[in-house]
Design a protein around this motif. Sequence first.
Motif, PDB file in Angstrom:
ATOM      1  N   GLY A   1      64.704  11.568 -15.008  1.00  0.00           N
ATOM      2  CA  GLY A   1      65.002  10.949 -13.722  1.00  0.00           C
ATOM      3  C   GLY A   1      64.181   9.691 -13.466  1.00  0.00           C
ATOM      4  O   GLY A   1      63.810   8.964 -14.370  1.00  0.00           O
ATOM      5  N   HIS A   2      63.880   9.459 -12.190  1.00  0.00           N
ATOM      6  CA  HIS A   2      63.140   8.253 -11.783  1.00  0.00           C
ATOM      7  C   HIS A   2      61.683   8.557 -11.465  1.00  0.00           C
ATOM      8  O   HIS A   2      61.035   7.802 -10.740  1.00  0.00           O
ATOM      9  N   LYS A   3      61.152   9.658 -11.992  1.00  0.00           N
ATOM     10  CA  LYS A   3      59.778  10.056 -11.673  1.00  0.00           C
ATOM     11  C   LYS A   3      58.763   8.994 -12.069  1.00  0.00           C
ATOM     12  O   LYS A   3      57.748   8.825 -11.404  1.00  0.00           O
ATOM     13  N   LYS A   4      59.019   8.312 -13.153  1.00  0.00           N
ATOM     14  CA  LYS A   4      58.047   7.348 -13.649  1.00  0.00           C
ATOM     15  C   LYS A   4      57.767   6.235 -12.635  1.00  0.00           C
ATOM     16  O   LYS A   4      56.661   5.709 -12.583  1.00  0.00           O
ATOM     17  N   TRP A   5      58.742   5.908 -11.816  1.00  0.00           N
ATOM     18  CA  TRP A   5      58.561   4.829 -10.847  1.00  0.00           C
ATOM     19  C   TRP A   5      58.393   5.333  -9.424  1.00  0.00           C
ATOM     20  O   TRP A   5      57.910   4.613  -8.574  1.00  0.00           O
ATOM     21  N   ARG A   6      58.786   6.586  -9.139  1.00  0.00           N
ATOM     22  CA  ARG A   6      58.743   7.096  -7.768  1.00  0.00           C
ATOM     23  C   ARG A   6      57.626   8.090  -7.490  1.00  0.00           C
ATOM     24  O   ARG A   6      57.251   8.271  -6.342  1.00  0.00           O
ATOM     25  N   LYS A   7      57.109   8.760  -8.514  1.00  0.00           N
ATOM     26  CA  LYS A   7      56.076   9.761  -8.284  1.00  0.00           C
ATOM     27  C   LYS A   7      54.784   9.075  -7.903  1.00  0.00           C
ATOM     28  O   LYS A   7      54.322   8.148  -8.553  1.00  0.00           O
ATOM     29  N   LEU A   8      54.168   9.561  -6.820  1.00  0.00           N
ATOM     30  CA  LEU A   8      52.924   8.986  -6.322  1.00  0.00           C
ATOM     31  C   LEU A   8      51.768   9.952  -6.538  1.00  0.00           C
ATOM     32  O   LEU A   8      51.908  11.159  -6.371  1.00  0.00           O
ATOM     33  N   TYR A   9      50.624   9.412  -6.906  1.00  0.00           N
ATOM     34  CA  TYR A   9      49.381  10.166  -7.002  1.00  0.00           C
ATOM     35  C   TYR A   9      48.465   9.669  -5.891  1.00  0.00           C
ATOM     36  O   TYR A   9      48.256   8.468  -5.734  1.00  0.00           O
ATOM     37  N   TYR A  10      47.929  10.600  -5.114  1.00  0.00           N
ATOM     38  CA  TYR A  10      47.090  10.258  -3.973  1.00  0.00           C
ATOM     39  C   TYR A  10      45.637  10.593  -4.260  1.00  0.00           C
ATOM     40  O   TYR A  10      45.339  11.538  -4.983  1.00  0.00           O
ATOM     41  N   ARG A  11      44.734   9.822  -3.628  1.00  0.00           N
ATOM     42  CA  ARG A  11      43.314  10.156  -3.643  1.00  0.00           C
ATOM     43  C   ARG A  11      42.726   9.733  -2.311  1.00  0.00           C
ATOM     44  O   ARG A  11      43.218   8.803  -1.656  1.00  0.00           O
ATOM     45  N   HIS A  12      41.676  10.431  -1.921  1.00  0.00           N
ATOM     46  CA  HIS A  12      41.064  10.202  -0.612  1.00  0.00           C
ATOM     47  C   HIS A  12      39.587  10.505  -0.729  1.00  0.00           C
ATOM     48  O   HIS A  12      39.202  11.492  -1.334  1.00  0.00           O
ATOM     49  N   ASN A  13      38.744   9.664  -0.139  1.00  0.00           N
ATOM     50  CA  ASN A  13      37.307   9.905  -0.230  1.00  0.00           C
ATOM     51  C   ASN A  13      36.721  10.450   1.068  1.00  0.00           C
ATOM     52  O   ASN A  13      35.536  10.304   1.319  1.00  0.00           O
ATOM     53  N   THR A  14      37.553  11.077   1.896  1.00  0.00           N
ATOM     54  CA  THR A  14      37.218  11.741   3.165  1.00  0.00           C
ATOM     55  C   THR A  14      36.826  10.782   4.281  1.00  0.00           C
ATOM     56  O   THR A  14      36.480  11.226   5.359  1.00  0.00           O
ATOM     57  N   ARG A  15      36.876   9.492   4.064  1.00  0.00           N
ATOM     58  CA  ARG A  15      36.598   8.520   5.113  1.00  0.00           C
ATOM     59  C   ARG A  15      37.917   8.143   5.788  1.00  0.00           C
ATOM     60  O   ARG A  15      38.949   8.049   5.127  1.00  0.00           O
ATOM     61  N   PRO A  16      37.919   7.890   7.069  1.00  0.00           N
ATOM     62  CA  PRO A  16      39.162   7.517   7.763  1.00  0.00           C
ATOM     63  C   PRO A  16      39.775   6.236   7.180  1.00  0.00           C
ATOM     64  O   PRO A  16      39.074   5.254   6.943  1.00  0.00           O
ATOM     65  N   GLY A  17      41.055   6.291   6.911  1.00  0.00           N
ATOM     66  CA  GLY A  17      41.769   5.121   6.402  1.00  0.00           C
ATOM     67  C   GLY A  17      41.602   4.873   4.920  1.00  0.00           C
ATOM     68  O   GLY A  17      41.949   3.798   4.444  1.00  0.00           O
TER      69      GLY A  17
END
Length: 183
Positions: A84-100
Amino acid sequence: MSQTVGLTRLAYSRVWHHVSASTPHPTLSTIKAPASAVTPPSLGRLASRIAVLLMGKHKPVWDPSTDCGDYVVATGCAALYTTGHKKWRKLYYRHNTRPGSLRSITMDNLMERHGGAEVLRKAVSGMLPKNRLRDKRLARLKAFEGDAHPYKENIVRFGGKAVGSEGWEEAVRAIREGDKDSV
């Protein structure tokens, strides 16, 4: 299984497995019908197979609270196969616990920056249990972009053929027939 036979030091020993992300695989392929249309394993099927090996679920002595898994060497990660289109649509998220500070990156950008080995490592990490053993198990995954790796001598072999390579089933059959004749 009795404890004197099954729960021995040999049962808990770690074995090195080789998994290729680029060569077609008949059982892990998404297309099964004609033998010529067999594809390399998709990312999810490959990651689930690697997770089973890292946890040790393929062993008869598997226990969820013990770390009895094996080492896995994954090669050819630069050519990871996704449907499918996973290569262009799948997102990986990261967050360092700071707002924004929520950051996201698509799979193709992650492969461009860090390579396919990081994408495979993230997929396998998501399939491992979220407990104290996760980091130790994930450390036993050795992923490489190409086919070259320094663990060639560690891979399990039968009759000089590495498990998973062409002709290894015939080598196992020949060894088993030789064992039957000697008894």
